[in-house]
Design an enzyme around this catalytic site. Structure first.
Site, PDB file in Angstrom:
ATOM      1  N   ARG A 133       0.827  -1.203   0.000  1.00  9.47           N
ATOM      2  CA  ARG A 133       0.000   0.000   0.000  1.00  9.47           C
ATOM      3  C   ARG A 133       0.865   1.258   0.000  1.00  9.47           C
ATOM      4  O   ARG A 133       2.088   1.191  -0.109  1.00  9.47           O
ATOM      5  CB  ARG A 133      -0.957  -0.028   1.195  1.00  9.47           C
ATOM      6  CG  ARG A 133      -0.297   0.108   2.542  1.00  9.47           C
ATOM      7  CD  ARG A 133      -1.307  -0.107   3.665  1.00  9.47           C
ATOM      8  NE  ARG A 133      -0.717   0.042   4.977  1.00  9.47           N
ATOM      9  CZ  ARG A 133      -1.095  -0.648   6.043  1.00  9.47           C
ATOM     10  NH1 ARG A 133      -2.059  -1.564   5.936  1.00  9.47           N
ATOM     11  NH2 ARG A 133      -0.532  -0.446   7.219  1.00  9.47           N
ATOM     12  N   ASP A 134       0.223   2.393   0.157  1.00  9.60           N
ATOM     13  CA  ASP A 134       0.936   3.678   0.111  1.00  9.60           C
ATOM     14  C   ASP A 134       1.587   3.964   1.466  1.00  9.60           C
ATOM     15  O   ASP A 134       1.269   4.930   2.141  1.00  9.60           O
ATOM     16  CB  ASP A 134      -0.020   4.806  -0.283  1.00  9.60           C
ATOM     17  CG  ASP A 134      -1.218   4.898   0.647  1.00  9.60           C
ATOM     18  OD1 ASP A 134      -1.464   3.940   1.422  1.00  9.60           O
ATOM     19  OD2 ASP A 134      -1.913   5.933   0.610  1.00  9.60           O
ATOM     20  N   GLU A 135       2.539   3.106   1.826  1.00 11.98           N
ATOM     21  CA  GLU A 135       3.239   3.257   3.100  1.00 11.98           C
ATOM     22  C   GLU A 135       4.669   2.748   2.923  1.00 11.98           C
ATOM     23  O   GLU A 135       5.555   3.528   2.631  1.00 11.98           O
ATOM     24  CB  GLU A 135       2.488   2.494   4.200  1.00 11.98           C
ATOM     25  CG  GLU A 135       2.811   2.984   5.590  1.00 11.98           C
ATOM     26  CD  GLU A 135       1.759   2.573   6.595  1.00 11.98           C
ATOM     27  OE1 GLU A 135       2.051   2.628   7.793  1.00 11.98           O
ATOM     28  OE2 GLU A 135       0.634   2.184   6.200  1.00 11.98           O
ATOM     29  N   TRP A 171       7.834   1.970  20.069  1.00  9.42           N
ATOM     30  CA  TRP A 171       8.309   2.315  18.729  1.00  9.42           C
ATOM     31  C   TRP A 171       9.709   2.938  18.846  1.00  9.42           C
ATOM     32  O   TRP A 171      10.681   2.393  18.333  1.00  9.42           O
ATOM     33  CB  TRP A 171       7.321   3.253  18.043  1.00  9.42           C
ATOM     34  CG  TRP A 171       6.244   2.531  17.293  1.00  9.42           C
ATOM     35  CD1 TRP A 171       6.085   2.477  15.934  1.00  9.42           C
ATOM     36  CD2 TRP A 171       5.155   1.745  17.827  1.00  9.42           C
ATOM     37  NE1 TRP A 171       4.990   1.708  15.589  1.00  9.42           N
ATOM     38  CE2 TRP A 171       4.398   1.248  16.728  1.00  9.42           C
ATOM     39  CE3 TRP A 171       4.751   1.408  19.110  1.00  9.42           C
ATOM     40  CZ2 TRP A 171       3.278   0.440  16.892  1.00  9.42           C
ATOM     41  CZ3 TRP A 171       3.628   0.596  19.280  1.00  9.42           C
ATOM     42  CH2 TRP A 171       2.912   0.128  18.175  1.00  9.42           C
ATOM     43  N   GLU A 176      -1.251  -8.298   8.960  1.00 15.53           N
ATOM     44  CA  GLU A 176      -1.202  -7.163   9.879  1.00 15.53           C
ATOM     45  C   GLU A 176      -2.190  -7.336  11.022  1.00 15.53           C
ATOM     46  O   GLU A 176      -1.921  -6.955  12.157  1.00 15.53           O
ATOM     47  CB  GLU A 176      -1.515  -5.874   9.114  1.00 15.53           C
ATOM     48  CG  GLU A 176      -1.500  -4.621   9.958  1.00 15.53           C
ATOM     49  CD  GLU A 176      -1.741  -3.370   9.131  1.00 15.53           C
ATOM     50  OE1 GLU A 176      -1.374  -2.280   9.593  1.00 15.53           O
ATOM     51  OE2 GLU A 176      -2.282  -3.486   8.008  1.00 15.53           O
TER      52      GLU A 176
END
Length: 899
Positions: free
Chosen positions: A477-479, A539, A751
């Protein structure tokens, strides 16, 4: 007598040296690398012996260039065989060096000299660059076609050696005399370009010839100026592509010359009319300029290039493995969907592209769209790609057979829809090729359960698809960004499946480069998002967790030292944003994508307080910093952060636990993190583990954890006596579980636990990747606990090994192995007819503690002989049904009766 004795002595000497050999010579963890820019490269090797209990006692190492010796250690008493630093005369840039080593062991044997290995240095300082940055002097268009550059030159004499140094703003593909330079793709890779830009070094001797030669280079937008992330964000690092290239030629007579990028080059555009990472590539063969990469081509209509003044101090030679073509796949079948579309099924969700052979008329189009899954009705599904088009277009120029493949884009897919195609679709004309960083496979795990084996397959392919120069979150995808949380959760598992030492060493340097002065760490590395997108618990802790995990896996103290200031800065950031040792400010993702029921009226959604999680990771990162300080001899820091850690733990208990040991968030993740990170007093740990087990049973033996809790769940259960429950979670086949996606046909890790729901409908398309490795972190437990391959205390890099298998889960056999810096470890067990067979291999120059599960030491035999009472074994009752046997290198076969 003496004449007869000589052959005997020679034979004895050959026998002695045959007992011990040296193999697998590496320079900076790479075999025979070209392009090393470190002034003190490090050398590693492995011992080979058919004897048991072999340890290196001494080595002798020699580095030479031609007939000149630069470093000769003489016989050095040391057992070090990994990361031995060069300490000879200063190295010269662009020079080929050879080295060899021989060793002595603890049995009095010596090896012959190894076969020589080599390494070639790159540029060692910025002034070694004579080339100039050049940009295309071409008009701007919305499509931004790929510029092509060329340069002709003459080699008047016989060529001895030629080396090219090349990088770009954008991606590049270079050819000399029409032949491709190297077999690397998507070069120069992705780094924090404005701070660290890699260049590649290639031996191109075989590509040149005496007489006329030509260099041709094509550039693509890539990560440099292409679309990245959302909101049509582009031109993040710059608006113009550029090339930097230096070709150094050494003739047979010893004289040298250079060909450099400068204003003498010319540029144009060719057949690649559009190339974006997310959206795909358009190649119009009608616009190809045949022969432009060859000498003699008429470039009179081409434009001059423009020289640009960019700094070179941040240029560095590539230290990680490049992206290369890997496995290929033919379509398993051709599908006609309910909508009437023609779709190819390649049988594996992979990352790369499709190579096509076709024939048609000039102007005929081939249009390929890519997706990971079909929907419930069996139709082609692209909604989860969001804005990414994932579509390649090839346009034919004549009626001759043609071959097409992309250059500067890639796709994540299993299915390919044929939107346009001239003629009949024939499966053999389409080949999918996987692209990923050329990491050496190191781990192997298989069992008696086919679903579990497929899970391991999916974990490995999730890593392959997302380790594309950076550890991406998803490849379709757009990531496709280097999300830190995913990387830290999976890093330990990653180091089992592949050698990721260089991969993570490179990425961690970008993390440190993009880290703010106050220690703030971005969500993604390289950092291409907003100023507020950082400092999230679990993170940003990639700054501490991954360096420590890499130190555990490879024993590379330099990597730990390189990242130490980054580790320290992140802990200091958390401290600066805490009050009374509680970090309860800022945005956090929490236990991302944890299990959540649709109707929350019964309160069963597994919501863990985000500040609770932040405090857990605050403590964990501080603990890892303490460990790192101890290993690096930073005693003041060790004392300071040890005191800080105790204050963090005290604040955690006061804020988030009742006096009786109940967490304010009564979730699996809450107990898992508190136990995994040793945040509870010893007297409260077992009852917390009991609460965790009770919670799991309340969910009918299902997990409810997300990205942060899942990696540690089974480890905590095993540590506190619930290995059987951990196996129940592992082998659970209904949602949510690891095997549920396998039962739904997954070939990679999803995911979400329910990317495809039990009724075959699909999860929310806004975030539903089917190639997302984070939940594959269970692989660490498969290797360490089920197979039992682990490190003994402070046995960094597997210098000291622990083998402790855990038969269970209705498995009848497991076979696992791991290639370590010292050689292969193997642990294979099989249960049959009340008998356990355990086969273990330990590499030379290491020692091991082997924990054999048995009710009595009298039931254990090795190689057919009882271990009890044998003077060959030191046996200790380790408790909990295990006996510990200390061992050196060698192959061992244990049999346990009455198991």
């Amino acid at each position: 007598m003496k004449k007869n004795l000589l052959p005997f002595l020679l034979l004895c000497n050959l026998s002695l040296t045959a007992q011990l050999q040296v193999k697998n010579l590496l320079t900076e963890n790479l075999p025979n690398p070209v392009g090393i820019d470190q002034p003190q490269p490090r050398f590693s090797w492995q011992l080979v012996s058919d004897r048991r209990n072999v340890l290196q006692e001494a080595f002798e190492l020699e580095v030479f260039a031609g007939e000149t010796t630069l470093w000769h250690t003489s016989k050095t008493l040391s057992d070090q065989s990994v990361f031995v630093p060069y300490k000879g005369k200063p190295l010269e840039p662009g020079t080929m060096y050879h080295w060899r080593v021989r060793v002595w062991d603890n049995h009095g044997f010596s090896s012959d000299w190894s076969e020589p290995a080599f390494f070639q240095t790159a540029f060692l300082q910025a002034s070694d660059w004579q080339a100039r940055w050049i940009e295309p002097g071409l008009p701007k268009t919305p499509e931004r076609p790929s510029p092509i550059f060329r340069k002709e030159f003459i080699c008047p004499k016989n060529i001895n050696r030629a080396t090219v140094y090349v990088t770009a703003h954008g991606l590049y593909e270079a050819r000399i005399n029409g032949r491709r330079v190297g077999n690397d793709y998507l070069t120069p890779g992705w780094t924090s370009y404005n701070k660290r830009l890699q260049y590649q070094v290639y031996d191109v001797t075989d590509l040149l010839k005496q007489g006329a030669n030509a260099i041709g280079v094509t550039l693509g937008n890539g990560w440099y100026r292409g679309n990245l992330a959302w909101e049509n964000r582009k031109d993040i690092y710059g608006k113009e592509l550029a090339l930097l290239l230096q070709l150094e030629i050494e003739y047979a007579d010893g004289k040298t010359t250079e060909v450099i990028s400068d204003s003498s080059w010319k540029c144009a555009t060719g057949e690649i009319q559009y190339a974006e990472i997310y959206h795909g590539e358009t190649i119009d063969a009608r616009l190809e300029q045949p022969g432009w990469q060859l000498p003699g081509f008429d470039d009179s209509s081409w434009q001059p290039v423009q020289e640009a003044d960019f700094p070179k101090k941040h240029l560095l030679a590539t230290r990680n493995e490049p992206i290369r073509k890997q496995e290929t796949f033919q379509p398993k079948k051709i599908i006609i969907t309910p909508k009437g579309e023609t779709v190819l099924d390649f049988g594996q969700n992979l990352v790369g592209w499709v190579m096509v052979r076709a024939k048609g008329k000039s102007g005929d189009r081939i249009v390929l769209s890519h997706s990971e899954v079909l929907d419930k009705e069996g139709n082609f599904y692209t909604a989860n790609l969001r804005a990414a088009q994932q579509q390649n277009t090839f346009i034919l120029k004549d009626d001759q057979p043609a071959f097409f493949e992309p250059h500067f884009s890639w796709q994540g897919f299993r299915y390919v829809r044929i939107d346009e195609y001239p003629g009949e679709v024939i499966a053999d004309d389409f080949t999918a090729v996987a692209l990923y960083s050329d990491m050496r496979p190191t781990g192997h795990f298989e069992s008696s359960d086919s679903l579990l084996n497929q899970l391991q397959h999916n974990i490995v392919w999730g890593q392959k698809g997302n380790f594309l120069d950076v550890p991406t979150d998803c490849p379709q995808r757009d990531e496709r960004l280097g999300w830190t949380g995913d990387a830290q959760a999976f890093s330990s598992t990653a180091a089992f499946n592949f050698d990721v030492h260089n991969f993570f060493a490179k990425w961690l340097k970008d993390l440190a480069a993009d880290q703010r002065a106050d220690g703030w760490v971005p969500w993604v590395i390289p950092h291409v998002m907003g100023l507020k997108h950082g400092a999230a618990a679990g993170w940003a802790d990639a700054a501490t967790i991954i360096p420590w995990n890499m130190y555990l896996a490879y024993g590379d103290q330099k990597l730990l030292a390189d990242q130490y200031e980054s580790m320290k800065a992140w802990v200091d950031y958390m401290s600066a944003n805490s009050q009374q040792f509680l970090w309860n400010t800022g945005f956090h993702f929490g236990d991302w994508l944890f299990y959540s029921v649709n109707d929350d009226r019964d309160g069963r959604s597994a919501i863990t307080d985000k500040y609770y999680i932040a405090q857990c990771f605050y403590a964990y990162s501080t603990q890892l910093l303490v460990y790192a300080a101890r290993e690096l001899g930073k005693h003041q820091d060790e004392a300071h952060y040890t005191e800080l850690l105790q204050n963090i733990k005290t604040a955690f208990l006061q804020e988030y636990f009742t006096p009786n040991g109940m967490a304010v968030s009564n979730t699996q993740t809450a107990y898992v993190l508190a136990l995994q990170f040793d945040l509870l007093p010893v007297e409260l740990r077992q009852q917390a583990a009991d609460r965790l087990a009770k919670n799991i049973r309340q969910y009918n033996n299902h997990l409810t954890t997300g990205f942060l809790g899942t990696p540690h769940l089974c480890h905590v259960l095993s540590r506190f006596g619930y290995t059987d429950l951990a196996f129940e979670l592992l082998m659970q086949k209904t949602y949510p579980s690891w095997l549920y996606p396998v039962t739904m046909g997954a070939t990679t890790i999803w995911e979400r636990w329910d990317g495809i729901k039990p009724d075959s409908t699909l999860q929310n398309p806004s975030m539903n990747s089917f190639n997302h490795y984070a939940y594959g972190a269970i692989g660490d437990w498969l290797y360490r606990v089920v197979a039992g391959i682990d490190m003994d205390e402070r046995g960094f890099g597997y210098k000291k090994i622990k083998i402790k298998p855990h038969p269970g889960g209705e498995l009848t056999k497991v076979n696992a192995s791991l290639e370590t810096p010292y050689g292969k470890i193997q642990s294979a067990w099989q249960v049959e007819d009340d008998q356990l067979r355990l086969e273990v291999s330990i590499p030379p120059n290491t020692t091991a503690k082997i924990y054999v599960p048995a009710s009595s030491v009298e039931h254990i035999k090795e190689n057919g002989k009882p271990v009890a009472g044998s003077n060959m074994w030191q046996v200790m009752d380790a408790g909990y049904g295990y006996f510990c046997l200390e061992a050196g290198s060698g192959a061992y076969q244990f049999v346990v009766e009455n198991f």
